[in-house]
Write a protein that holds these residues in place. Structure first.
Motif, short mmCIF file in Angstrom:
data_model
loop_
_atom_site.label_atom_id
_atom_site.label_comp_id
_atom_site.label_asym_id
_atom_site.label_seq_id
_atom_site.Cartn_x
_atom_site.Cartn_y
_atom_site.Cartn_z
N VAL A 167 -12.25 -1.54 -19.01
CA VAL A 167 -13.50 -0.95 -18.53
C VAL A 167 -14.39 -2.01 -17.88
CG1 VAL A 167 -13.52 0.97 -20.16
CG2 VAL A 167 -14.64 -1.17 -20.79
N LYS A 170 -13.33 -2.13 -14.37
CA LYS A 170 -13.84 -0.96 -13.65
C LYS A 170 -15.32 -1.12 -13.32
CE LYS A 170 -10.33 0.15 -12.97
NZ LYS A 170 -9.66 0.47 -11.69
N GLU A 174 -16.85 -0.85 -9.62
CA GLU A 174 -17.82 0.20 -9.34
C GLU A 174 -19.05 -0.33 -8.62
OE1 GLU A 174 -18.48 1.73 -13.24
OE2 GLU A 174 -16.46 2.57 -13.39
N THR A 523 -5.64 7.88 -10.98
CA THR A 523 -6.36 9.16 -10.93
C THR A 523 -6.42 9.73 -9.53
OG1 THR A 523 -8.50 8.10 -10.55
CG2 THR A 523 -7.80 8.41 -12.85
N PHE A 528 -14.92 5.04 -11.00
CA PHE A 528 -15.57 5.78 -12.08
C PHE A 528 -14.57 6.71 -12.75
CE2 PHE A 528 -19.12 4.60 -9.32
CZ PHE A 528 -20.05 4.15 -10.25
N GLU A 529 -13.70 7.32 -11.94
CA GLU A 529 -12.64 8.17 -12.48
C GLU A 529 -11.64 7.34 -13.28
OE1 GLU A 529 -12.45 11.51 -12.51
OE2 GLU A 529 -14.47 11.39 -11.65
N GLU A 531 -12.30 4.63 -14.95
CA GLU A 531 -12.93 4.31 -16.23
C GLU A 531 -12.85 5.51 -17.19
OE1 GLU A 531 -17.33 3.17 -18.09
OE2 GLU A 531 -17.03 3.15 -15.92
N LYS A 532 -13.14 6.70 -16.67
CA LYS A 532 -13.07 7.90 -17.51
C LYS A 532 -11.65 8.12 -18.04
CE LYS A 532 -16.77 10.40 -15.10
NZ LYS A 532 -17.06 11.56 -14.19
N ARG A 533 -10.66 7.92 -17.17
CA ARG A 533 -9.27 8.10 -17.60
C ARG A 533 -8.90 7.08 -18.68
NH1 ARG A 533 -4.96 10.45 -15.08
NH2 ARG A 533 -6.61 11.93 -14.49
N ILE A 535 -10.90 5.66 -20.93
CA ILE A 535 -11.53 6.06 -22.20
C ILE A 535 -10.77 7.22 -22.82
CG2 ILE A 535 -13.63 6.99 -23.24
CD1 ILE A 535 -13.85 4.05 -22.44
N GLU A 536 -10.33 8.17 -22.00
CA GLU A 536 -9.58 9.31 -22.52
C GLU A 536 -8.22 8.87 -23.08
OE1 GLU A 536 -8.40 13.24 -23.50
OE2 GLU A 536 -10.32 12.19 -23.31
#
Length: 598
Positions: A167, A170, A174, A523, A528-529, A531-533, A535-536
């Motif tokens: 992260v 990322k 970003e 992704t 940003f996507e 980073e979200k992926r 964390i998931e």
């Protein structure tokens, strides 16, 4: 006549022999082959080494460029090479294989880049005015401790701002980085660190200890009003050959410590992938582990005593006795505490004479579970090969294909070292157990190939650089009766949202094992996507481990990234105990606030 003893590292047997020299004439005794004799002669007359290091790079999303020599360089020139390379100004983009320095020091050897680095805009930070507490704290430090270096330029603060957590990459890509320290302090002694923490409590300034910045769980991310404390100037080294222990300052990297030991004929047996950058203090703080762990253990098995500075400035020195019945084991209290209970400044570790014999080999198994069962059986019989590395049926595919082994099988590497009789006795009994469980012996070459490439993390790093991409290794541990389910469940929940998932088991014990689950995801979106992926993926992997009897982390630690899951492993009461210890040792919440959720 002069005599020197050498362990040949250029042949699989790692034979140990004597070189004798008189007036330019050489005699050899004990070496099993000509390669060993030639190696010993080279080491005696003009030893050579491959050069590996990381260089500063500008206009890139990361701050270091890994490089390697394309040939061996005389050892006597290495210091000059490092000095010359450190002065070079390198700017992205850089291509893998690009020559960075030609014919360095007229050695007929080039220095080349080992990865691609694209040109990226420097990440932006919002310049904020320091609060009065920090300004007064730094001014007081300057007056009382003038020898402690203070760094406050934005460029320095950016360099220190991140480790290697995905992260954090990322955030850089970003275009905005949220965690910048107000300053960096570089003390050189335990006493200076003690005074720094005393003053930090007086001025209520948060302190974040940092070493090699190789952590992958946001364990050193600073918030507004916090100051980083760099331990890399703590580089003491001493050895006690009677006790077979060695002391090292918290700022020595694993490689620094190991190289000094090797020069004296000893080893720790501790070789993590972050070997070149992780420091002793950081490896202690996370209970780190190396690739030879089956024989030598984790960091918590290796440390015999320590020196640490507690959050309020007191200096703790634990006893040197090998075992005790004198209350709480204070080494273990600080081990794995990730800098929230104190700053470790020196550790004493168990060491061993360098192995007289080293041997690698490989097996294949009809299934991953067959390989795990073989490992469980020999571990519970007390056999301890240094390296045990089982790749599941998916991660085995490229290895099976490379060596033309049986499609669909799982691939297992063993590494043995010690006395020759011990090595071949372990090898003999492990072969019987492997064959009983369907294992097929594949000889030495695949094992030796693994050994020579064992420090590479290039594929993970390449995914970080992809717009919207992400990757990481989630490492957990579980008992033998759960580890198979943990592995299968983690793979199952990650596969639907990842390009690929790789799994292997590389740290095994009498009662259970650890599994690495490495995911690679794109992704198709922005960072940003990505980073979200990421964390998931972490959420899914850790939840699957906990639900099937595994834990959160085997050796990377918790940091801030995984702190929310701690209660699910330790329970409400366990977290309460950790919090009460934190409150007692650090009443003002000065040290590494937020790490471990404390």
């Amino acid at each position: 006549m002069k005599h020197k003893y050498y362990t040949s590292i250029v042949c699989p047997l790692s034979c140990y022999g004597k070189l004798s020299e008189s007036e330019g004439e050489f005699a050899f005794d004990g070496f099993a082959c000509l390669r060993g004799q030639l190696y010993a002669k080279s080491e005696y007359t003009d030893p050579v080494r491959m050069l590996t290091t990381c260089l500063s790079i500008e206009a890139a999303g990361i701050r270091r460029l890994p490089v390697v020599s394309n040939g061996e360089i005389p050892k006597r020139l290495l210091t000059q090479c490092y000095q010359l390379l450190s002065q070079m100004k390198i700017t992205a983009p850089i291509k893998e294989g690009q020559i960075i320095a030609t014919n360095i020091l007229e050695s007929n050897v080039d220095i080349i880049a080992t990865r691609n680095i694209t040109a990226l805009p420097r990440f932006k930070v919002q310049e904020k005015i320091m609060n009065h507490n920090v300004i007064d704290f730094l001014n007081c430090l300057k007056e009382q401790l003038p020898d402690v270096t203070q760094l406050s330029a934005m460029e320095d603060r950016q360099i220190y701002a991140h480790g290697v957590c995905p992260v954090e990459y990322k955030w850089m890509l970003e275009g905005y980085y949220p965690h910048i320290p107000d300053a960096i302090l570089m003390p050189s002694s335990i006493e200076e660190i003690s005074r720094i923490l005393q003053l930090a409590n007086e001025f209520l300034v948060g302190i974040v200890p940092i070493g090699g910045a190789s952590g992958s769980v946001c364990g050193t991310s600073a918030d507004k009003g916090q100051v980083m404390l760099d331990v890399k100037r703590l580089r003491s080294f001493s050895i006690n050959e009677i006790n077979c222990t060695a002391k090292g300052g918290a700022g020595l990297t694993g490689a620094d410590f190991e190289n000094q030991l090797n020069d004296l004929g000893y080893t720790t047996g501790h070789f993590p992938q972050s070997f070149q950058s992780a420091v002793l203090g950081g490896m202690f703080a996370t209970r780190a582990v190396g690739t030879f762990s089956t024989k030598y253990g984790k960091m918590d098995d290796m440390v015999s005593n320590l020196v640490a500075v507690l959050p309020t400035g007191e200096i703790l020195r634990t006893h040197t006795a090998p075992k005790s019945s004198t209350g709480l084991e204070l080494n273990q209290l600080l081990l794995g505490s990730e800098g929230v209970y104190g700053i470790v400044t020196e550790v004493e570790m168990e060491i061993y004479p360098m192995a007289l014999c080293r041997y690698f080999e490989a097996y294949t198994f009809p299934s991953t579970l067959d390989g795990l069962e073989a490992i469980r059986q020999f571990m519970q019989l007390g056999l301890r090969p240094a390296v045990v590395r089982l790749y599941d049926h998916v991660e085995s595919i490229p290895k099976i294909k490379k060596y033309c082994f049986e499609p669909g099988y799982s691939f297992l590497v063993f590494g043995y070292e010690g006395l020759e009789e011990q090595v071949f006795l372990e090898k003999k009994h492990i072969r019987l157990i492997c064959e009983k469980n369907g294992g097929l012996s594949k000889g030495t070459k695949p094992g030796e190939d693994w050994f020579h490439s064992r420090f590479s993390t290039k594929k993970i790093q390449d995914y970080h650089a992809i717009r919207g991409g992400t990757s990481d290794a989630i490492e957990v541990a579980a008992p033998w009766d759960c580890i198979g389910n943990v592995w299968a469940a983690m793979r199952e929940v990650l596969e639907p949202i990842c390009n690929s998932v790789e799994c292997h088991f590389s740290h095994v014990y009498h009662t259970g094992a650890s599994v690495y689950v490495i995911f690679y995801a794109e992704t198709g979106g922005d960072d940003f996507e990505g980073e979200k992926r990421y964390i998931e993926c972490v959420r899914r992997a850790i939840t699957a481990s906990l639900e099937n009897g595994g834990n959160i982390s085997h050796h990377h630690g918790i940091g801030k990234l995984k702190a929310e899951y701690l209660e699910k492993e330790h329970g409400e009461t366990g977290v309460m105990v950790m919090r009460k210890i934190k409150d007692a040792l650090d009443p003002n919440g000065i040290l590494n606030k937020g790490v471990l959720g404390l």
